[in-house]
Write an enzyme that holds these catalytic residues in place. Structure first.
Site, PDB file in Angstrom:
ATOM      1  CG  PHE B 136      -1.991   1.064   1.106  1.00 47.12           C
ATOM      2  CD1 PHE B 136      -3.053   0.905   0.223  1.00 47.12           C
ATOM      3  CD2 PHE B 136      -1.900   2.239   1.821  1.00 47.12           C
ATOM      4  CE1 PHE B 136      -4.022   1.899   0.090  1.00 47.12           C
ATOM      5  CE2 PHE B 136      -2.864   3.232   1.697  1.00 47.12           C
ATOM      6  CZ  PHE B 136      -3.919   3.071   0.828  1.00 47.12           C
ATOM      7  CG  ASP B 208      -0.109  -2.296   6.955  1.00 50.76           C
ATOM      8  OD1 ASP B 208      -1.172  -2.591   7.532  1.00 50.76           O
ATOM      9  OD2 ASP B 208       0.016  -1.283   6.243  1.00 50.76           O
ATOM     10  CE1 TYR B 233      -9.781   2.939   6.589  1.00 53.00           C
ATOM     11  CE2 TYR B 233      -8.738   4.029   8.452  1.00 53.00           C
ATOM     12  CZ  TYR B 233      -8.754   3.700   7.114  1.00 53.00           C
ATOM     13  OH  TYR B 233      -7.743   4.127   6.305  1.00 53.00           O
ATOM     14  CE  LYS B 234      -7.817  -0.472   5.046  1.00 57.35           C
ATOM     15  NZ  LYS B 234      -8.431   0.129   3.855  1.00 57.35           N
ATOM     16  NE  ARG B 382      -9.952  -2.580  -2.960  1.00 60.28           N
ATOM     17  CZ  ARG B 382      -9.448  -1.980  -1.890  1.00 60.28           C
ATOM     18  NH1 ARG B 382      -8.303  -2.396  -1.359  1.00 60.28           N
ATOM     19  NH2 ARG B 382     -10.079  -0.969  -1.328  1.00 60.28           N
TER      20      ARG B 382
END
Lengths: 421, 421
Positions: B136, B208, B233-234, B382
């Site tokens: 990322f 991560d 928050y995912k 996705r």
């Protein structure tokens, strides 16, 4: 103008001043608990009534119903800039110069890193960051962290009084880093004069406005300041721990570089390029994804300021702090209270601090009686005055309760000290 | 066990699987909009129903009524640690090893700085940070920002495929920094094997877990990992932009040093000392004051996980992604869709990515039809699967809508690309 100190300081006179106060209706914009005189808005501002509906809307509709689409449809991505533009007039900034993001500590780190980088290009011999030993500790810790990690001979010079600044800002000074209104004493620096002095000696100036924004008039451009950071959860009433702000004037934006280069500071975050390219403008002061719910509530605090202006707020703030000082000194005269905050208006923020040998215990007793201020080592009782919601009668009543506690020694002098927040 | 792939893939079969799914009742813990099939929990998790009452309570009572006292009475100060302890079991951490704070970007910066400092003491010749070009972007940007600012010869080595890692982790490698599940492809690394390899070569490993925590079973201690950061928050459903987490195992805590030394990382923040002294334990990974409202809502997401366990969630996740792959490949077989996510279970996260030459436009069309996934350059659609609330029938319906859009070419192939979020 009815805000001038009254010659007859009585409770009735205070009620009369409140009745004549043009700012008095703004108190209704806030939800304040019954039975409490809240004099700690310098630590955590009261809740704007609008914040509850806003929280419900962000959580239930924007998050719950619109989900990921709200990054665009609810303007979540733009919040740091939109809030920055809305905050700008309170500190003499222009649109596109402020973002509300991260914490004061982190924003200070970014601004200081950028200032050091600019000096590195201009005059690499400048290796000293000048600040006050009495600055809020996190500012010193962050500067120290940055200086140590850069490991290129940067030093912190901590002066013990404002009078030492003149000598400290010499040809080795890279950055003068000051908090405009001291968190403990409520003393306000002359931003324009100190900035002028530092510039004349070749230094850049970084101002921490944590106890200034929304508390006292600030004009960053008029003072020709270089960088500023500040807090939204004190006088701006943005909510507990709400994201902080950072100001970078347009003239420094192109040169603004810092190591905290998260994807929100990228020119094209969704290109997902592995090469970093800083955003144009104030966007480069961002780092990572922001806490949207807390961020959104900041707007409810800023909205209230649009009903008035800093000149009116300042007039009432000085009237409140003048009254508090006068009442404490007259009605509690036989007790060992020491005024720490300057009497001179132009050197005073929107708080008043008094020392007392049992300051911690006295503040505990005050809080138990519903007068909420706070305590800071050593011996300092802090009382913050927020003209948006503090009334003159609150000042009267707070002093009467303080007098009663002191007269009756109704505090536990043996109480173990700790944080009174 | 009814989660095994069904031999008869029909809508009725999917409904039957939902009816037999022991996790199905957990969907009621979430507020999901009508008419939406939400397959983007890998970007922003859905709202736990409890979050609305919690927001109301934090804003109205804790902030509005209890004001500054809530730092103690409502446990605001302890939130980063309390949430960390609650999150710990999901990633194989122990109490006192995680704080929820700041952003993933900033936590990565802290952990990487600490790792480099440890290596500087152990073996100062190690100057290379190894990661993947496909990581990322913010991870790469932050590492690059740190390396540039330290200016001591640190380099980033970006490998183009996992197969290159073996050669890249050599005697100059200080830190292997990887995202466990790739945000774009959904490919999952073998954490234990790569950590073992890196340790054998003398490198430290920083993971991560942004797309892993709450999505796949993670056991940081079993893998003997050194540091980890991640997102709430995912898959953890903590709310938009909610603060991130950082894990420092007890064995590294004494040596954990980083430059972002704000007052919350001080051993005695309220002593207001100008000298920095790092807190013992995980507290030293904190920096400044945290956004309490956003932070508090993280707990509502974590609570839901206590109703189940990661083994059960993983079984359903694999069943959902297996079904999605099988249905897309059978029912959309004549369209140019390319599976990007690994078929092997142990190499798959909880998302499925397909390429399509008009991926951006097709995703736009899906969103307009209520199937919310997202798009990432280049050409990648996705689809995230959250076994807490995604149903088998959702998979069926999403694929049918995709098939209909593709069959009828019901997308604007000329649409300008942009972020679909």
């Amino acid at each position: 103008m009815t805000l001038a100190p009254s010659s007859a300081d009585t409770r009735a006179a205070c009620l009369a001043r409140d009745a004549a106060d043009p700012l008095a209706p703004l108190r209704d914009r806030f939800d304040l608990p019954d039975g409490v005189i809240y004099l700690d808005g310098n630590s955590l501002g009261a809740r704007p009534r609008a914040a509850l509906d806003r929280a419900r809307d962000v959580v239930a509709r924007e998050w719950g119903q619109d989900l990921i689409r709200s990054w665009n449809s609810a303007g979540w991505f733009d919040l740091p800039k939109r809030l920055g533009d809305r905050l700008a007039p309170l500190v003499g900034a222009r649109p596109g110069e402020i973002v509300v993001t991260d914490t004061t500590s982190l924003n200070l780190f970014k601004a200081l890193a950028a200032a050091l980088a600019i000096q590195q290009d201009r005059d690499p011999q400048r290796k000293v960051i000048v600040t006050e030993r009495s600055n809020f500790p996190t500012d010193i810790y962050m500067a120290d962290g940055l200086a140590r990690w850069l490991d290129r001979g940067y030093e912190l010079l901590l002066v013990d009084s404002p009078e030492e600044l003149d000598a400290a800002i010499d040809a080795r000074c890279a950055v003068l880093m000051l908090t405009h209104v001291n968190y403990r004493t409520g003393r306000q620096h002359d931003m324009a004069a100190l900035t002028r002095l530092a510039h004349a000696r070749g230094a850049l100036v970084l101002w921490d406005l944590a106890h200034s924004a929304g508390a006292v008039p600030v004009d960053l451009h008029a003072a020709d300041a270089d960088f500023a950071v500040g807090c939204t959860y004190k006088y701006l009433n943005g909510g507990p721990g709400a994201p902080a702000f950072i100001w970078v004037p347009e003239r420094h934006q192109a040169a603004f570089r810092h190591p905290l280069t998260g994807w929100w500071s990228h020119a094209k975050p969704f290109a997902m390029s592995h090469g970093f390219a800083a955003a144009e403008g104030i966007g480069r002061a961002l780092c990572g994804t922001q806490p949207v719910v807390s961020l959104a509530l900041v707007e409810c605090g800023l909205e209230v300021f649009e009903q008035t202006d800093m000149a009116a707020l300042r007039a009432k703030s000085l009237a409140l702090t003048d009254l508090f000082i006068a009442l404490v000194e007259s009605r509690c005269a036989r007790h060992p209270l020491g005024l720490v905050t300057p009497r001179a208006h132009d050197a005073r923020g929107s708080q008043v601090s008094f020392t007392h040998p049992h300051g911690y215990a006295v503040m505990q007793a005050l809080i138990e009686r519903g007068v909420i201020g706070d305590y800071r080592e050593p011996e300092i009782m802090r009382f913050g005055f927020t003209p948006l919601y503090t009334r003159f009668v609150d000042v009267w009543d707070a002093v009467e309760i303080l007098r009663d506690i002191l007269d009756r020694e109704a505090y536990d002098a043996a109480a173990a000290r700790g944080a009174v927040t």
